[in-house]
Design a protein around this motif. Structure first.
Motif, PDB file in Angstrom:
ATOM      1  N   TRP A   1      24.905   9.944  -9.554  1.00 46.40           N
ATOM      2  CA  TRP A   1      24.618  10.270 -10.956  1.00 46.40           C
ATOM      3  C   TRP A   1      25.578   9.557 -11.904  1.00 46.40           C
ATOM      4  CZ3 TRP A   1      27.011  14.204 -14.419  1.00 46.40           C
ATOM      5  CH2 TRP A   1      26.265  14.377 -15.608  1.00 46.40           C
ATOM      6  N   ARG A   2      25.025   8.718 -12.739  1.00 45.55           N
ATOM      7  CA  ARG A   2      25.719   7.994 -13.811  1.00 45.55           C
ATOM      8  C   ARG A   2      26.842   7.081 -13.322  1.00 45.55           C
ATOM      9  NH1 ARG A   2      26.059  11.831 -19.106  1.00 45.55           N
ATOM     10  NH2 ARG A   2      26.234   9.775 -20.080  1.00 45.55           N
ATOM     11  N   LYS A   3      26.749   6.663 -12.074  1.00 50.90           N
ATOM     12  CA  LYS A   3      27.669   5.638 -11.593  1.00 50.90           C
ATOM     13  C   LYS A   3      27.198   4.268 -12.108  1.00 50.90           C
ATOM     14  CE  LYS A   3      30.556   8.000  -8.925  1.00 50.90           C
ATOM     15  NZ  LYS A   3      30.049   9.362  -9.051  1.00 50.90           N
TER      16      LYS A   3
ATOM     17  N   GLU B   1      32.084  18.783  -8.098  1.00 53.58           N
ATOM     18  CA  GLU B   1      32.163  20.094  -8.727  1.00 53.58           C
ATOM     19  C   GLU B   1      30.799  20.741  -8.889  1.00 53.58           C
ATOM     20  OE1 GLU B   1      33.982  19.135 -12.421  1.00 53.58           O
ATOM     21  OE2 GLU B   1      35.831  18.371 -11.504  1.00 53.58           O
ATOM     22  N   GLY B   2      29.758  20.075  -8.353  1.00 53.48           N
ATOM     23  CA  GLY B   2      28.412  20.608  -8.468  1.00 53.48           C
ATOM     24  C   GLY B   2      27.854  20.527  -9.881  1.00 53.48           C
ATOM     25  N   LYS B   3      28.355  19.562 -10.686  1.00 50.00           N
ATOM     26  CA  LYS B   3      27.944  19.455 -12.077  1.00 50.00           C
ATOM     27  C   LYS B   3      27.125  18.198 -12.366  1.00 50.00           C
ATOM     28  CE  LYS B   3      31.942  22.055 -13.772  1.00 50.00           C
ATOM     29  NZ  LYS B   3      33.163  22.031 -14.630  1.00 50.00           N
ATOM     30  N   ALA B   4      26.746  17.487 -11.303  1.00 52.20           N
ATOM     31  CA  ALA B   4      25.905  16.303 -11.487  1.00 52.20           C
ATOM     32  C   ALA B   4      24.446  16.741 -11.579  1.00 52.20           C
ATOM     33  CB  ALA B   4      26.115  15.337 -10.325  1.00 52.20           C
ATOM     34  N   ILE B   5      23.550  15.778 -11.707  1.00 54.02           N
ATOM     35  CA  ILE B   5      22.110  16.058 -11.726  1.00 54.02           C
ATOM     36  C   ILE B   5      21.446  15.194 -10.644  1.00 54.02           C
ATOM     37  CG2 ILE B   5      19.982  16.040 -13.068  1.00 54.02           C
ATOM     38  CD1 ILE B   5      21.664  16.210 -15.592  1.00 54.02           C
ATOM     39  N   PRO B   6      20.875  15.822  -9.601  1.00 52.41           N
ATOM     40  CA  PRO B   6      21.105  17.203  -9.147  1.00 52.41           C
ATOM     41  C   PRO B   6      22.589  17.466  -8.858  1.00 52.41           C
ATOM     42  CG  PRO B   6      19.209  16.246  -8.029  1.00 52.41           C
ATOM     43  CD  PRO B   6      19.912  15.114  -8.751  1.00 52.41           C
ATOM     44  N   ALA B   7      22.901  18.718  -8.583  1.00 54.85           N
ATOM     45  CA  ALA B   7      24.287  19.188  -8.615  1.00 54.85           C
ATOM     46  C   ALA B   7      25.287  18.347  -7.827  1.00 54.85           C
ATOM     47  CB  ALA B   7      24.334  20.645  -8.137  1.00 54.85           C
TER      48      ALA B   7
ATOM     49  N   TRP C   1      32.286   1.437 -20.238  1.00 56.05           N
ATOM     50  CA  TRP C   1      32.805   2.287 -19.167  1.00 56.05           C
ATOM     51  C   TRP C   1      32.507   1.693 -17.798  1.00 56.05           C
ATOM     52  CZ3 TRP C   1      30.031   5.158 -15.412  1.00 56.05           C
ATOM     53  CH2 TRP C   1      30.848   5.961 -14.606  1.00 56.05           C
ATOM     54  N   GLN C   2      31.287   1.211 -17.617  1.00 54.58           N
ATOM     55  CA  GLN C   2      30.940   0.631 -16.327  1.00 54.58           C
ATOM     56  C   GLN C   2      31.786  -0.602 -16.029  1.00 54.58           C
ATOM     57  OE1 GLN C   2      26.906   0.095 -15.157  1.00 54.58           O
ATOM     58  NE2 GLN C   2      26.190   2.014 -16.036  1.00 54.58           N
ATOM     59  N   VAL C   3      31.938  -1.481 -17.025  1.00 59.46           N
ATOM     60  CA  VAL C   3      32.759  -2.680 -16.825  1.00 59.46           C
ATOM     61  C   VAL C   3      34.199  -2.285 -16.501  1.00 59.46           C
ATOM     62  CG1 VAL C   3      33.759  -4.709 -17.940  1.00 59.46           C
ATOM     63  CG2 VAL C   3      31.325  -4.210 -18.221  1.00 59.46           C
TER      64      VAL C   3
ATOM     65  N   ALA D   1      34.940  10.590 -21.876  1.00 60.67           N
ATOM     66  CA  ALA D   1      33.983  11.608 -21.444  1.00 60.67           C
ATOM     67  C   ALA D   1      33.215  11.137 -20.213  1.00 60.67           C
ATOM     68  CB  ALA D   1      33.018  11.938 -22.574  1.00 60.67           C
ATOM     69  N   LEU D   2      32.850   9.863 -20.189  1.00 60.20           N
ATOM     70  CA  LEU D   2      32.154   9.314 -19.031  1.00 60.20           C
ATOM     71  C   LEU D   2      33.067   9.281 -17.814  1.00 60.20           C
ATOM     72  CD1 LEU D   2      30.274   6.424 -20.837  1.00 60.20           C
ATOM     73  CD2 LEU D   2      29.179   8.313 -19.614  1.00 60.20           C
ATOM     74  N   ASP D   3      34.323   8.950 -18.035  1.00 56.06           N
ATOM     75  CA  ASP D   3      35.272   8.913 -16.930  1.00 56.06           C
ATOM     76  C   ASP D   3      35.463  10.307 -16.335  1.00 56.06           C
ATOM     77  OD1 ASP D   3      36.734   6.900 -15.536  1.00 56.06           O
ATOM     78  OD2 ASP D   3      38.589   7.859 -16.196  1.00 56.06           O
ATOM     79  N   ALA D   4      35.370  11.305 -17.190  1.00 55.59           N
ATOM     80  CA  ALA D   4      35.569  12.682 -16.741  1.00 55.59           C
ATOM     81  C   ALA D   4      34.456  13.159 -15.817  1.00 55.59           C
ATOM     82  CB  ALA D   4      35.672  13.612 -17.951  1.00 55.59           C
ATOM     83  N   ILE D   5      33.276  12.528 -15.905  1.00 55.44           N
ATOM     84  CA  ILE D   5      32.167  12.966 -15.055  1.00 55.44           C
ATOM     85  C   ILE D   5      32.059  12.141 -13.776  1.00 55.44           C
ATOM     86  CG2 ILE D   5      30.858  13.790 -17.050  1.00 55.44           C
ATOM     87  CD1 ILE D   5      29.038  11.349 -16.710  1.00 55.44           C
TER      88      ILE D   5
END
Length: 492
Positions: A352-354, A341-347, A293-295, A331-335
């Motif tokens: 997050w997960r970049k 949307e305030g759904k990261a950690i923290p919101a 996904w990252q690549v 699924a990773l692309d969706a986040i």
């Protein structure tokens, strides 16, 4: 791959030409759209060698071996992996090719069935894969059937390679190209190294033969185990690597060539060393998904080598790792925009997960994670402060996060693990790769840094450890537990 076991040593003594050309995205757009594909070795020395597990314990003539290959079973398995394309070997060093070729016969004196298989496996592979929406690419070599004395004489093989040989070998490739036309979408070409005499002139002759019948066929000539654009005739980097760790450093193109990596999934049982064409897996499902996904997010393409058995079946453990890959990537692309949307950690954490990377402080080298995957780059922005990212091989190193697009930010928070730098710097980098330091911090004891600043348009975040830069100094090697990045609207 195991083409010349001494290639890495010899490459150290070869002068490497550097060049840059204008990218031609239209040639590789389809390749990039696929994101990833599967690479398989199908060779007399593997699937017809009773000493190797891939043979299922059998040894017959090469012709009989090819006749036993179940293309429908193979294509079904490739569909299950989600592969957008397959790279399938035609030959490697021996005289045994997977489809008839009269030019090869005429040049070497062999009859069909003695070297080239009588069955047209290439055509059958195309038909089976095409109806499942999978493109066919082929693995070819620049040193041809170098291990076969009769073929060696007929093809005029000598080292360094001469134009007479290259033209003969290009004519063998051209027969396939004219026969299959756009059924073969590309070639990954091994054994065309500088140290055996190949240069841009000879590669140009070879490229013409490889593109016969379909000028849009994409090519990659392999320079050895390294990531670079090899020649002006390459459309994508061969990218042979011994692990899935590198990322595209500056977007989709490397010196005008589409960024692509090829490595293996297999690992010998009881052996911590992974390798080509072996069973088992050296990557977990989520680990591989995060990497691909990252690549893909950075514009690159990933080819994954798996073990193929004599009958067309695939190693089961590898299949189980690959089956959810396409879904996990989605699924990773969706986040990607979870922070909006305030759904990261923290919101509202943009980082997050970049895509993240472990790099040398000069930015020129990617580092492998310390102690293996347990300290991979993704653990520095996974939302879990108990996991950490640590680069191996450098005391002073840089942790980098790619936000994937320009974002206006005004706050960066960095949390460290048990390892800490006594002297470090935090930088934001704009879309033009211009770096702005948010401060250099000395006499640190591993405490978190919470930095607020005037809004800046940024693409990358870098946490750079300056000291310790060796042993016997205050502090320890930096470990990054979590990086948070916020836009002005979410900055207190």
């Amino acid at each position: 791959m195991k083409h010349f076991i001494f290639s890495i040593v010899l490459m150290a003594f070869v002068s490497v030409a550097t060049f840059a050309r204008e990218p031609q995205p239209e040639r590789t757009d389809w390749f990039v759209k696929h994101g990833y594909g599967v690479f398989v070795h199908y060779l007399n020395k593997l699937q017809n060698n009773p000493e190797h597990v891939a043979s299922l314990g059998k040894s017959t003539s090469w012709d009989e071996c090819v006749n036993e290959f179940n293309v429908e079973l193979f294509a079904d398995r490739m569909k299950e992996t989600g592969a957008g394309y397959v790279i399938f070997t035609v030959l490697q060093r021996e005289r045994f090719l997977i489809a008839p070729n009269e030019t090869f016969n005429q040049l070497t004196g062999y009859q069909t069935g003695e070297a080239c298989a009588g069955r047209d496996l290439i055509e059958e592979l195309y038909q089976a894969l095409n109806k499942r929406g999978i493109d066919l690419m082929l693995y070819f070599t620049g040193d041809s059937a170098v291990d076969d004395p009769k073929a060696r004489q007929g093809l005029s093989i000598s080292f360094p390679v001469q134009e007479e040989f290259v033209r003969k070998w290009a004519s063998v490739a051209a027969e396939y190209g004219e026969r299959y036309k756009d059924k073969i979408k590309g070639y990954w070409v091994d054994g065309s190294y500088e140290f055996i005499g190949y240069n841009d002139h000879l590669l140009g002759i070879f490229a013409e033969g490889l593109r016969a019948g379909y000028p849009e066929r994409i090519l990659a000539f392999n320079p050895g185990v390294e990531m670079r654009a090899y020649s002006v005739h390459d459309d994508f980097t061969a990218g042979e690597m011994n692990s899935f760790e590198l990322f595209p450093p500056n977007g989709r193109f490397l010196d005008g060539t589409q960024w692509h990596i090829l490595s293996f999934l297999g690992t010998s049982a009881g052996n911590i060393s992974a390798s080509w064409g072996q069973p088992g897996t050296c990557q977990g499902k989520q680990e591989l998904a995060e990497y691909v996904w990252q690549v893909n997010s950075l514009g690159g393409v990933v080819s994954i080598d798996v073990l193929l058995y004599r009958d067309g079946e695939m190693d089961r453990s590898q299949l189980e790792v690959l089956k959810p890959l396409r879904q996990n990537i989605a699924a990773l692309d969706a986040i990607r925009y979870a922070w909006k949307e305030g759904k990261a950690i923290p919101a509202n954490n943009i980082a997050w997960r970049k895509p993240a990377a472990l790099k040398s402080n000069d930015g020129q080298r990617f580092l492998i994670p310390s102690v293996g995957p347990v300290h991979a780059a993704r653990y520095g922005n996974d939302g879990n402060r108990r996991t950490t990212a640590i680069g191996a091989g450098n005391w002073a190193w840089t942790y980098e996060i790619d936000l994937l697009e320009p974002v206006t930010i005004s706050r960066v928070v960095v949390h460290f693990g048990s390892g800490y730098a006594t002297d470090l710097e935090v930088c934001v980098v704009d879309p033009q790769n211009r770096e702005t330091s948010l401060g250099r911090f000395t006499d640190q004891k591993g405490e978190s840094l919470d930095l607020k600043f005037e809004p800046k348009e940024s693409r990358w975040i870098r946490v750079r450890a300056h000291k310790p830069d060796g042993p016997d100094q205050p502090g320890t090697q930096m470990s990054v537990a979590e990086v948070e990045v916020y836009e002005p609207s979410t900055t207190p």
